[in-house]
Design a protein around this motif. Sequence first.
Motif, short mmCIF file in Angstrom:
data_model
loop_
_atom_site.label_atom_id
_atom_site.label_comp_id
_atom_site.label_asym_id
_atom_site.label_seq_id
_atom_site.Cartn_x
_atom_site.Cartn_y
_atom_site.Cartn_z
N GLY A 258 0.78 -1.23 0.00
CA GLY A 258 0.00 0.00 0.00
C GLY A 258 0.81 1.28 0.00
N ASP A 259 1.78 1.39 0.91
CA ASP A 259 2.54 2.64 1.03
C ASP A 259 3.32 2.96 -0.24
OD1 ASP A 259 1.61 3.23 3.49
OD2 ASP A 259 3.36 2.48 4.60
N GLU A 260 4.04 1.97 -0.72
CA GLU A 260 4.88 2.22 -1.90
C GLU A 260 4.02 2.43 -3.15
OE1 GLU A 260 6.96 -1.65 -3.14
OE2 GLU A 260 6.44 -2.05 -1.05
N PHE A 261 2.89 1.72 -3.21
CA PHE A 261 1.99 1.89 -4.36
C PHE A 261 1.37 3.29 -4.34
CE2 PHE A 261 -2.08 1.32 -6.58
CZ PHE A 261 -1.63 0.75 -7.76
N ASP A 262 1.00 3.74 -3.15
CA ASP A 262 0.44 5.08 -3.00
C ASP A 262 1.46 6.14 -3.40
OD1 ASP A 262 -1.82 6.65 -2.21
OD2 ASP A 262 -0.65 7.30 -0.48
N ALA A 263 2.72 5.89 -3.03
CA ALA A 263 3.78 6.84 -3.40
C ALA A 263 3.95 6.89 -4.91
CB ALA A 263 5.09 6.43 -2.72
N LEU A 264 3.84 5.73 -5.55
CA LEU A 264 3.98 5.69 -7.01
C LEU A 264 2.84 6.44 -7.70
CD1 LEU A 264 5.35 4.67 -9.57
CD2 LEU A 264 4.06 2.53 -9.35
N ILE A 265 1.62 6.24 -7.20
CA ILE A 265 0.47 6.97 -7.77
C ILE A 265 0.68 8.48 -7.57
CG2 ILE A 265 -2.02 7.36 -7.60
CD1 ILE A 265 -1.52 4.67 -8.70
N GLU A 266 1.21 8.82 -6.42
CA GLU A 266 1.47 10.24 -6.13
C GLU A 266 2.48 10.80 -7.14
OE1 GLU A 266 2.70 10.85 -2.12
OE2 GLU A 266 3.36 12.90 -2.48
#
Lengths: 101, 241
Positions: free
Chosen positions: B20-28
């Motif tokens: 979740g965290d790293e995926f959210d950062a990528l979307i960001e």
Amino acid sequence: MASIEPRTDASFLILASLASGPKHGYAMVADIKEFSGTELGPGTLYTALQRLEEDGLIAPVASADRRRPYRITPSGVTALRTHAQELRRMTGIVGRRLALK
Amino acid sequence: MKRRTLLLWLYPRPWRERYGDEFDALIEDLGASPAIWIDVFLAALRAHFDLGTRKRARLVAGPPGGIDPRGGAGVLVIRFIAAVLVGGIAVALILLPPSPVQQLISSTTFVQPGASQEWEIFFIADAPGFTINYLPTVTSLLLLVVAVTIGTLADRRAWLAAGCAYLVGATLWVAWLRPFATTWALRPSPPWAPSNDVWSTEGWLPFLLVNVLVGAFMFAVVAAAAPLIARAVRQHALRTN
């Protein structure tokens, strides 16, 4: 030994990107776009990352940042090398066939 | 809710906990464009399916450990059996007389508050080969088995999605049945109707309404049983890991 599935180009591109060193998601997307022209979406990228990780071909690198880097494992290097040799063999066949035209 | 957070919400919980965290950062970093929405939506669907069906799902050795593999073949079998059992109970509530749902389908009685007048509503579907029972029974059971088998029993969003799918399916079904006679009646006649003992009319809306109500009841029964089955699935997953 786990191998790259021929149909999953994203796996091959990711391993090829990580062959030059550990990268996090955004760096992978940018690198893959630069050397292949393919722009992987985040969903496609992480679907492939999950499978590669479960197959032991890549591994996460410890990081305090949210942007977690990944590295290619020795098994991943072997799988990438095998796949690249297969591509070279196929390219050679295609080249010889085209030369006959 | 931020758009990128909404995208993350599409994934199953074990996946979010791991990536979740790293995926959210990528979307960001990438931004949430329409193309990314489509890409993530399709990948999230696949993640839901993979979580429940991939035989090789397992813990990845070493930190951070991969996703929680609550989706092995054994768990899949348990989920399927649970789906059939719970679905069977729901079907029995619909089909076996004298069940309250059966009575609700055939006729519903309302007593007006503060009045002695009794209202009775009849729903009649005359489509050849079908009765009003089949729509909630078949579609709910099908959705139930699918939802539980793909491993999302404990995920409330799956039930929301299944409920929405049911409404869409019911609407399409009723639209298909519309050319056939679908009658509903009210006794005694309402004040606005002609002064007959029974006032009846034909239309698809009451047919849809009763099916939605019955379908909602079935989903409520299943949702009430879901936590118990989910707990059994988790315990089984812990034993097999």
